[in-house]
Scaffold this active site. Structure first.
Site, short mmCIF file in Angstrom:
data_model
loop_
_atom_site.label_atom_id
_atom_site.label_comp_id
_atom_site.label_asym_id
_atom_site.label_seq_id
_atom_site.Cartn_x
_atom_site.Cartn_y
_atom_site.Cartn_z
N GLU A 95 8.48 14.45 16.90
CA GLU A 95 9.05 14.35 15.56
C GLU A 95 8.39 15.41 14.66
OE1 GLU A 95 7.95 11.04 12.96
OE2 GLU A 95 10.09 10.75 12.60
N GLY A 141 6.00 4.18 9.06
CA GLY A 141 5.23 5.42 9.10
C GLY A 141 5.29 6.00 10.51
N GLY A 142 4.31 6.82 10.82
CA GLY A 142 4.30 7.53 12.09
C GLY A 142 3.96 6.61 13.26
N THR A 144 0.20 6.08 13.93
CA THR A 144 -0.39 5.13 12.98
C THR A 144 0.04 3.71 13.34
OG1 THR A 144 -0.06 6.84 11.31
CG2 THR A 144 -0.78 4.70 10.52
N GLY A 145 1.29 3.55 13.73
CA GLY A 145 1.81 2.24 14.12
C GLY A 145 0.99 1.64 15.25
N GLU A 204 -0.44 7.93 0.05
CA GLU A 204 -1.40 8.64 -0.78
C GLU A 204 -0.73 9.64 -1.73
OE1 GLU A 204 -1.56 7.89 2.36
OE2 GLU A 204 -3.55 8.16 3.24
N GLU A 219 8.23 0.11 11.71
CA GLU A 219 9.36 1.05 11.61
C GLU A 219 8.76 2.45 11.75
OE1 GLU A 219 12.32 0.02 11.53
OE2 GLU A 219 12.13 -2.03 10.83
N LYS A 235 0.88 -1.18 0.00
CA LYS A 235 0.00 0.00 0.00
C LYS A 235 0.91 1.22 0.00
CE LYS A 235 -2.17 2.92 2.15
NZ LYS A 235 -1.95 4.37 1.87
N CYS A 264 13.12 9.51 8.79
CA CYS A 264 12.82 9.00 10.14
C CYS A 264 14.04 9.06 11.04
CB CYS A 264 12.27 7.59 10.05
SG CYS A 264 13.35 6.50 9.13
P1 NAD Z 1 1.73 7.87 8.24
O1 NAD Z 1 1.85 7.02 9.46
O2 NAD Z 1 0.73 8.94 8.23
O3 NAD Z 1 1.43 6.99 6.95
C1 NAD Z 1 2.25 5.92 6.56
C2 NAD Z 1 1.40 4.94 5.75
O4 NAD Z 1 0.40 4.41 6.60
C3 NAD Z 1 0.67 5.57 4.57
O5 NAD Z 1 0.66 4.65 3.49
C4 NAD Z 1 -0.73 5.76 5.12
O6 NAD Z 1 -1.71 5.74 4.11
C5 NAD Z 1 -0.87 4.55 6.00
N1 NAD Z 1 -1.87 4.69 7.07
C6 NAD Z 1 -2.30 5.82 7.68
N2 NAD Z 1 -3.24 5.53 8.60
C7 NAD Z 1 -3.41 4.19 8.61
C8 NAD Z 1 -4.22 3.28 9.35
N3 NAD Z 1 -5.07 3.70 10.29
N4 NAD Z 1 -4.13 1.97 9.08
C9 NAD Z 1 -3.27 1.51 8.15
N5 NAD Z 1 -2.48 2.32 7.40
C10 NAD Z 1 -2.52 3.65 7.64
O7 NAD Z 1 3.20 8.40 8.02
P2 NAD Z 1 3.67 9.39 6.89
O8 NAD Z 1 3.27 10.75 7.30
O9 NAD Z 1 3.31 8.89 5.55
O10 NAD Z 1 5.25 9.20 7.03
C11 NAD Z 1 5.99 9.86 7.97
C12 NAD Z 1 6.30 8.96 9.14
O11 NAD Z 1 6.98 7.77 8.71
C13 NAD Z 1 7.24 9.61 10.10
O12 NAD Z 1 6.77 9.47 11.40
C14 NAD Z 1 8.54 8.85 9.92
O13 NAD Z 1 9.37 8.85 11.03
C15 NAD Z 1 8.08 7.51 9.57
N6 NAD Z 1 9.13 6.74 8.88
C16 NAD Z 1 9.79 5.77 9.57
C17 NAD Z 1 10.82 5.06 8.97
C18 NAD Z 1 11.56 3.98 9.70
O14 NAD Z 1 12.21 3.18 9.06
N7 NAD Z 1 11.50 3.91 11.01
C19 NAD Z 1 11.13 5.32 7.64
C20 NAD Z 1 10.44 6.31 6.95
C21 NAD Z 1 9.42 7.02 7.60
#
Ligand code: NAD
Length: 495
Positions: free
Chosen positions: A385, A228-229, A232-233, A178, A250, A175, A284
């Site tokens: 962050e 991701g964030g 969200t995790g 967006e 991650e 996935k 990140c």
């Molecule tokens: P985000 O968490 O908003 O979104 C990441 C992904 O998750 C997107 O594809 C989004 O559509 C999806 N998502 C959002 N809500 C969801 C839900 N309820 N259920 C399932 N999927 C969902 O993060 P972002 O703003 O796209 O990216 C930035 C974040 O990613 C930062 O916090 C950054 O630190 C983190 N990041 C971490 C690493 C790592 O390796 N640790 C690497 C890159 C980015």
């Protein structure tokens, strides 16, 4: 609209509910493309196809060498069009072309690394107390894996997820984020051309709250790998509980970069800039907190501000650009809110802090490289962050205070130390509660080395042998080499 948006069951298709999304260039906010925007129903379709492919298809049963051959081909195809993929990444994500080119090369090598690794010995045999038993361990794919990625490294994150997942024999549903689906779409065009079996690798676009959530909560999915964030995790972990999926997370970071007075200051200064401003700080592992020994602050900080002010900010497609725009207007707004909070809470701007709007920059999401000083550990700009080009400077007196400040957030992704005293450097790195650490450098990342965080920066590791482990089940097999009546029950063997 692009006809190629969702890649489900071996073919391109339109979202069931017909959604569309405009994809913007962050340097101009002009429309680059319009793609399909999926819904939970598309996720359900992909899960059905992946289940078929995993439960009855050839992929998990194929020789590792055959899977590897396809992954090597994919790596070669990525390399063959590296320049156009990098340009597409820059136009969609904003990062300067030289950074996007690095991502593309890393993505190809990630596929190559796991194609090689999967053909190496995986299982184990060992002696057990019963001499008639041959006992061994074999490794098997987990099943259907949902892989949800962010917008900051769109192609590279796709590679980090798909390469180990596919190499191990799983059926993967990616996935994309967006805002930045374009390189993932191109990657799946290559996957289609190379001819991976149907349902083995699928691409979904659409909102996280619906498409991502449907993947995370489905009982048809065996594993979810998420980058991701942190908030969200947490949601994904909760949604995964229904069928106790395997979960890899991650997440975010607020990583410290520690400068001791005995460092080579000109080298340390350049790395301090690179640590926070590479990828516009949308990284990140960004070194978003610079911990400076108080004795050198007066010398270092003016030079740092001066160098930050001279970073060439602009459209990443223009040669010579050193920092690009933030990914979306909404994200720029979010980062500006953090800058406001820093000021409200009493921190002082050393440089930057405002949008760049001269000439063509007015159309894009450009922010000046920003540095805050006179911070306190409890400020939001120190604890949270920001995910943008905003550096918070913290001062320390000695090694113990540096370690204490460095570890004083809920995150634990990365950290760096600059010193000429190797023993001290290693001593401090060993005390950092973080998964990725650097001495006298910042940011180098290797396919061979484990990537992931301590504390609320995540669970599990990607890359290296650890990344393959995360896509494998472990099965013990015990073989009786000399079957004899057991004699456990009185009637046993008497009929
Ligand atoms: P985000 O968490 O908003 O979104 C990441 C992904 O998750 C997107 O594809 C989004 O559509 C999806 N998502 C959002 N809500 C969801 C839900 N309820 N259920 C399932 N999927 C969902 O993060 P972002 O703003 O796209 O990216 C930035 C974040 O990613 C930062 O916090 C950054 O630190 C983190 N990041 C971490 C690493 C790592 O390796 N640790 C690497 C890159 C980015």
């Amino acid at each position: 609209m692009r006809t190629k948006s969702l890649f489900i069951g071996g073919g391109w298709c339109e979202p069931v509910e017909g959604g569309t999304r405009e994809i913007l260039n962050p340097a101009t906010n002009g429309i680059l493309d319009e793609v399909g925007d999926g819904s939970a129903r598309d996720a359900e379709r992909a899960i059905v196809e992946a289940r078929k492919a995993f439960d009855a298809g050839p992929w998990p049963r194929m020789r590792a060498q055959e899977r590897a051959a396809l992954l090597f081909k994919l790596a070669d195809r990525i390399d063959a069009e590296a320049a156009s993929l990098a340009a597409l990444e820059t136009r969609n994500n904003g990062k300067p072309l030289r950074e996007a080119a690095g991502d593309v090369a890393d993505a190809a090598n990630c596929f190559r690394y796991y194609a090689g690794l999967i053909t190496k010995p995986l299982g184990q045999t060992y002696e057990v107390p019963d001499p008639s038993i041959l006992s061994m361990v074999v490794r098997e794919p987990i099943g259907v894996c949902a892989q949800i990625i962010p917008w900051n490294y769109p192609l590279l994150m796709a590679a980090w997820k798909l390469a180990p997942g596919l190499a191990a024999g799983n059926c993967c549903i990616l996935k994309a984020a967006e805002a930045t689906p374009l390189t993932a779409i191109r990657l799946f065009e290559l996957i289609e051309e190379i001819g991976f079996p149907s349902g083995v690798a699928q691409l979904l676009l659409g909102p996280g709250a619906t498409v991502g959530q449907a993947l995370a909560s489905s009982h048809g999915v065996d594993k979810v790998a998420f980058t991701g964030g942190t908030a969200t995790g947490r949601r994904i972990l909760a949604a995964s509980a229904g069928n106790l999926k395997k979960v890899t997370l991650e997440l975010g970071g607020k990583s410290p970069n520690i400068l001791f007075e005995d460092a080579d200051l000109s080298i340390a200064l350049e790395y301090a800039l690179f640590a926070i401003y590479a990828g516009q700080g949308e990284v990140c592992s960004a070194g978003s907190r610079l911990l400076v020994q108080r004795s050198i602050a007066d010398r270092l900080l003016p030079a740092l501000a001066d160098a930050a002010g001279r970073i060439v900010v602009g459209d990443g497609m223009i040669p010579g650009t050193e920092m690009g725009p933030l990914v979306t207007p909404a994200h720029l707004e979010r980062v500006m809110t953090f800058i406001d909070s820093g000021l409200t809470e009493g921190a002082e701007l050393l440089t930057g802090g405002s949008r760049l709007t001269a000439g063509d920059l007015a159309r894009g999401n450009f922010l000046a490289p920003t540095i805050f000083v006179n911070t306190r550990p409890d400020m939001r700009i120190v604890q949270e962050e920001i995910f943008g080009p905003v550096l918070a400077v913290q001062l320390f007196d000695d090694e113990a205070e540096a370690v204490r400040l460095a570890n004083n957030t809920v995150y634990g992704l990365a950290g760096g130390v600059f010193t000429r005293d190797g023993a001290k450097g290693l001593r401090v790195l060993r005390q950092l509660r973080a998964g990725i650490t650097w001495l006298n450098t910042y940011h180098p990342t290797f396919n061979e080395a484990p990537w992931g965080g301590y504390k609320q920066s995540g669970t599990g590791r990607e890359l290296g042998t650890w990344g393959l482990e995360a896509y494998l089940e472990t099965k013990q097999i015990n073989v009786n080499l000399n079957p004899q009546p057991l004699g456990w029950y009185r009637q046993g063997g008497s009929n």
